[in-house]
Design an enzyme around this catalytic site. Sequence first.
Site, PDB file in Angstrom:
ATOM      1  N   VAL A 199       0.886  -1.164   0.000  1.00 44.70           N
ATOM      2  CA  VAL A 199       0.000   0.000   0.000  1.00 44.70           C
ATOM      3  C   VAL A 199       0.921   1.210   0.000  1.00 44.70           C
ATOM      4  O   VAL A 199       1.865   1.267   0.792  1.00 44.70           O
ATOM      5  CB  VAL A 199      -0.932   0.044   1.224  1.00 44.70           C
ATOM      6  N   GLU A 200       0.651   2.177  -0.879  1.00 41.18           N
ATOM      7  CA  GLU A 200       1.567   3.301  -0.981  1.00 41.18           C
ATOM      8  C   GLU A 200       0.860   4.594  -1.380  1.00 41.18           C
ATOM      9  O   GLU A 200      -0.143   4.578  -2.097  1.00 41.18           O
ATOM     10  CB  GLU A 200       2.696   2.990  -1.977  1.00 41.18           C
ATOM     11  N   PRO A 207       1.514  -1.976 -12.243  1.00 42.01           N
ATOM     12  CA  PRO A 207       2.559  -1.363 -11.408  1.00 42.01           C
ATOM     13  C   PRO A 207       3.961  -1.706 -11.899  1.00 42.01           C
ATOM     14  O   PRO A 207       4.156  -2.676 -12.635  1.00 42.01           O
ATOM     15  CB  PRO A 207       2.294  -1.981 -10.036  1.00 42.01           C
ATOM     16  N   SER A 225       7.588  -1.037  -9.731  1.00 44.07           N
ATOM     17  CA  SER A 225       8.246  -1.563  -8.536  1.00 44.07           C
ATOM     18  C   SER A 225       8.113  -0.495  -7.456  1.00 44.07           C
ATOM     19  O   SER A 225       7.406   0.493  -7.641  1.00 44.07           O
ATOM     20  CB  SER A 225       9.723  -1.873  -8.810  1.00 44.07           C
ATOM     21  N   MET A 226       8.828  -0.664  -6.346  1.00 49.53           N
ATOM     22  CA  MET A 226       8.722   0.333  -5.278  1.00 49.53           C
ATOM     23  C   MET A 226       9.326   1.685  -5.672  1.00 49.53           C
ATOM     24  O   MET A 226       9.112   2.676  -4.987  1.00 49.53           O
ATOM     25  CB  MET A 226       9.367  -0.182  -3.987  1.00 49.53           C
ATOM     26  N   HIS A 232       0.540  -7.807 -15.799  1.00 48.27           N
ATOM     27  CA  HIS A 232       0.026  -7.345 -14.498  1.00 48.27           C
ATOM     28  C   HIS A 232       1.063  -6.544 -13.743  1.00 48.27           C
ATOM     29  O   HIS A 232       0.827  -6.110 -12.616  1.00 48.27           O
ATOM     30  CB  HIS A 232      -0.467  -8.519 -13.662  1.00 48.27           C
ATOM     31  N   GLY A 270       7.069  -7.638 -13.805  1.00 52.05           N
ATOM     32  CA  GLY A 270       7.507  -9.033 -13.807  1.00 52.05           C
ATOM     33  C   GLY A 270       8.880  -9.187 -13.194  1.00 52.05           C
ATOM     34  O   GLY A 270       9.756  -8.309 -13.343  1.00 52.05           O
TER      35      GLY A 270
END
Length: 483
Positions: free
Chosen positions: A229-230, A370, A372-373, A394, A397
């Site tokens: 969650v971000e 998405p 990555s972070m 999605h 990867g």
Amino acid sequence: MARLNLKAKEIRALGYEEGPVVSIAMQVMEKHYKHYTKEAALDILKNILSAPNTFANNDVLCKIANELMEEVPEEKSQIELPENGLHYNVFGADFIEEAAIRQMNGAARLPVTVAGALMPDAHAGYGLPIGGVLATDNAVIPYAVGVDIGCRMCLSIYDIDVRDLTRKEPFLVQALRKSTLFGTGREFEQGTEHEVLDSPLFNDLHILTQLQAKAARQLGSSGSGNHFVEFGEVVIEEADAVLQVPAGKYLGILSHSGSRGLGATVANHYTQVARQKRLLPSAAQNLSWLSLDEQEGIEYWLAMNLAGDYAKACHDVIHQKLSKQLGRKPLRIVENHHNFAWKEIHEGREVIVHRKGATPAGKDVLGIIPGSMTAPGYIVKGKGEPASIASASHGAGRKFSRSHAATSTTHSALQAELRKHHVTLLSGGLDEAPFAYKDIDAVMAAQKQLVNTIGKFYPRIVKMDGAGAANWKPTRKTPEEGE
């Protein structure tokens, strides 16, 4: 009077073999003989097992007897698969590992397969590769959906000045800590009420009866691994008629998680049932299917859809909690499953489309992909491309496995990467470091045929499972560096 409560091991102790008959026996006895003592109920089950034919005309117990009569005489033989399977399309083949190709080749050989496609974020999984899309004829494959049924993305877009991501960071950090819970098996002390928990399936399907209380305690929580969650910055370059958000910059909340223990239990149970009913070669056992004309297939379909509804409810609760902290309602919410199966029309016929780690991309269907972070996520609109069975990737990867990423990445390297992208990481392990993922921009370039990009989400404050990276803060921009 206490209600009857049987355990699977008690029924197996009578001589019942592992399989659907055990669940059916528990369901029938607890529904129709709920005021019997356990001893009396087990005696009835023992009598059915010894002479199932004598109960074939009993309106209630015939459900158990029929399972026994079907199982006893049948000696199943292994299903032989052809050497070559159906052709399927591959997007981004240059950066898809060979193991994922081999798994997709196996899925293309199944007799129930109608069509397939492999997305550019694909990598090896169990059964169907992650990033695999498979259309089948009236059959559902539990492990082609995945263990985390209904794993999904959810983005809330708020008309809040993005500078608050910096100015009010301590408040936003506390909001995340107060409103989220991560980790395998983690539960809140107090269960949350939600209409999804009132589903009659929790009483009708025995596999679910033991999961309702746990589901209530896990509602609004997230798992481990790549769940997050971000808070971040949403950038809409140009207004879109479907998204209906004016061009500009917005504060956003992005979450990624699934159906927790409920989905995992359903997936593992019905995968075992499918493997018992369809004897496939060892390399393809996790691709065993259930027909939607048989009881077990109907049960799985119902349980899968409930798990999907539950996963959505988890995101709803998380976003509602954070919206309350912000004191604002979102302008727009965009969300999508990426571990699920749908009944859809493909090339003029109804098929079951499994998307394991793949985003629905039907014509004008919105979704979130998405990175990555530290890498941006993409807000996309599907083109309904038949070549991909109306699907897209999605995410970016994985480039490296979790173990490889954890051992090849250092905390100092991760901190440097976080500073570079101005990301505060509240918690998260080295196995989720950005270096473990493919280049999201390259992945998106490989699927321009499948989706249009209509916005981006840039992570700024990230919370995941794991305490190894607690409170890693970026170096802030100076005024001269601009926004």
